[in-house]
Design an enzyme around this catalytic site. Structure first.
Site, short mmCIF file in Angstrom:
data_model
loop_
_atom_site.label_atom_id
_atom_site.label_comp_id
_atom_site.label_asym_id
_atom_site.label_seq_id
_atom_site.Cartn_x
_atom_site.Cartn_y
_atom_site.Cartn_z
N GLY A 1 36.07 45.64 33.93
CA GLY A 1 35.44 45.09 35.05
C GLY A 1 35.48 45.94 36.14
O GLY A 1 36.70 46.41 36.51
N VAL A 2 34.52 45.98 37.01
CA VAL A 2 34.53 46.70 38.12
C VAL A 2 33.82 45.91 39.29
O VAL A 2 33.01 46.08 39.94
CB VAL A 2 33.52 47.80 37.97
CG1 VAL A 2 34.11 48.99 37.27
CG2 VAL A 2 32.10 47.66 36.95
N GLY A 3 34.75 44.87 39.75
CA GLY A 3 34.60 44.25 41.02
C GLY A 3 35.10 44.87 42.20
O GLY A 3 35.38 46.16 42.11
N ASN A 4 35.35 44.07 43.07
CA ASN A 4 35.72 44.87 44.39
C ASN A 4 37.02 45.86 44.22
O ASN A 4 37.02 46.99 44.83
CB ASN A 4 36.09 43.87 45.57
CG ASN A 4 34.79 43.37 45.89
OD1 ASN A 4 33.81 43.80 45.86
ND2 ASN A 4 35.02 42.07 46.38
N VAL A 5 37.98 45.18 43.84
CA VAL A 5 39.37 45.86 43.60
C VAL A 5 39.27 47.32 42.58
O VAL A 5 39.55 48.31 42.86
CB VAL A 5 40.43 45.13 43.11
CG1 VAL A 5 41.84 46.04 42.83
CG2 VAL A 5 40.76 44.09 43.93
N ALA A 6 38.57 46.87 41.38
CA ALA A 6 38.42 48.00 40.52
C ALA A 6 37.39 49.16 40.77
O ALA A 6 37.67 50.33 40.55
CB ALA A 6 37.80 47.45 39.11
N LYS B 1 48.77 29.42 43.85
CA LYS B 1 47.49 29.71 43.60
C LYS B 1 46.52 28.56 43.63
O LYS B 1 46.82 27.41 43.49
CB LYS B 1 47.36 30.19 42.30
CG LYS B 1 46.29 31.24 42.14
CD LYS B 1 46.74 32.53 42.74
CE LYS B 1 45.61 33.68 42.38
NZ LYS B 1 45.98 35.12 42.83
#
Length: 368
Positions: free
Chosen positions: A180-185, A80
């Site tokens: 959390g509502v980023g790209n994936v979520a 990572k």
């Protein structure tokens, strides 16, 4: 404790500090284990409280990638990278190209990809300096943004967890609290909305919350409230450690299943979930869709093959839940055992192979 002592504790292989004064690059590359193959894991960009916190995050995340890749059946090790900085303000072309040169210098021991705070466009810049990057634009023959693949895997895994908790994998009518509502979520919310789930969302970025409310009829709450809301499923989808002593006091969900890495602040919190009868889908199993998708690029990307393998997350979790039930152990332990068993088998196989090669060489020398 020194960093060498930290690395010895979990047998990390390599820790690389990268800096480029002209571009402002400050980055860390952590390689945990390459027994199964080159270390594959994304590059995260975040405003860390300290350099020590950034190093600690890189190390934890790289170890998680070892387990994720192993349990997903990939011939890849765990690594990572993190870049210290504000992804909304501090990015520039020179930064990512300089970072790409550091990756190139590792000669394939580490292959990077998109992660929190980085994008497909950032990967394209890294690609100008190294071939050891995935998730670049499809115009280069790649799979592009891995977020939809990750979201699909989480959605399938959430259904498997719901089946374990409620006896059915139908999510219609279930209330899912998404932290959390980023790209994936955001993609995950779309799948849940289309199946008829009720959504409660939160995020530190108000524009993302508004988008989820407008598109999916979600209910918005403050970030500090999300773990205490009445819900069936809690979906941690931001940074790790949201399952901890404080949140467990208020958690009402029967299922924990989300996109985030390192969802348990400490392993004992997984034991507490198990004791309370809360079904926990181990993070590195349920969120492996993205890495499965980009790993397919190393074989010449085929979307049908990649997405078919992502669908196997459902059955992988079924096996883990069954092991948890029959052996009376927490699900994170069941998942760890699967990953460790595969790594140990390969270590033994490699050791045997090397010994056979040594004996063959010795015999050849004797004959000579």
């Amino acid at each position: 404790m020194s960093w060498f002592e930290v690395m010895e504790q979990h047998d990390y292989e390599e820790l690389v500090l990268c800096q480029d004064k002209a571009s402002g690059l400050k980055a860390i590359i952590a390689i945990h284990d390459t027994t199964l193959g080159p270390a594959l894991g994304g590059t995260r960009m975040w405003t860390y409280a300290s350099e020590e916190a950034a190093i600690e995050d890189a190390l934890r995340l790289s170890r998680g990638m070892t387990y994720k890749n192993a349990v997903s059946g990939l011939n890849l090790g765990g690594g990572k990278a993190v870049i210290i900085g504000d992804p909304r303000r501090d990015k520039n072309e020179a930064m990512f190209r300089a970072f790409g040169r550091y990756i190139q210098g590792l000669n394939g021991r580490y292959v990077t990809a998109e992660d929190v705070g980085t994008s497909e466009e950032d990967m394209n810049l890294i690609y100008q300096e190294t071939d050891y990057v995935t998730g670049i634009s499809p115009s280069y023959g790649s799979s592009g943004n891995p977020s939809p693949a990750t979201a699909w895997g989480v959605y399938r895994g959430m259904k498997a967890a719901a089946k374990e908790a409620f006896g059915t994998d139908l999510l219609e009518g279930k209330t899912v609290a998404v932290q959390g509502v980023g790209n994936v979520a955001m993609s995950l919310c779309k799948y849940l909305y289309e199946e008829g789930a009720r959504l409660i969302v939160t995020d530190i970025h108000k524009d993302s919350v508004k988008q989820a409310v407008d598109r999916f009829g979600a209910t918005a709450v403050d970030p500090g409230e999300i773990t205490g809301v009445e819900c069936d499923i809690y979906a941690p989808c931001a940074l790790g450690g949201t399952i901890n002593d404080d949140t467990l006091k208020t958690l009402k969900a029967k299922v924990v299943a989300g996109c985030a890495n390192n969802q348990l602040l400490e392993q004992r919190h997984g034991d507490i979930l198990h004791e309370r009868g809360i079904v926990y889908a181990p993070d590195y199993v349920i969120n492996a869709g993205g890495v499965i998708n980009i790993a397919d690029e190393l074989n010449g990307y085929n979307s049908e093959r990649a997405w078919s393998k992502i669908g196997e997350i459902y059955t992988s979790l079924e096996k883990i839940f069954e092991t948890s039930r029959t052996e009376g152990i927490a699900t994170y332990i069941a998942a760890d055992r699967l990953a460790e068993r595969r790594i140990e088998l390969m270590k033994n196989t490699r050791s045997t192979f090397l010994q056979q090669g040594h004996h063959a060489l010795s015999a050849r020398r004797l004959r000579g």
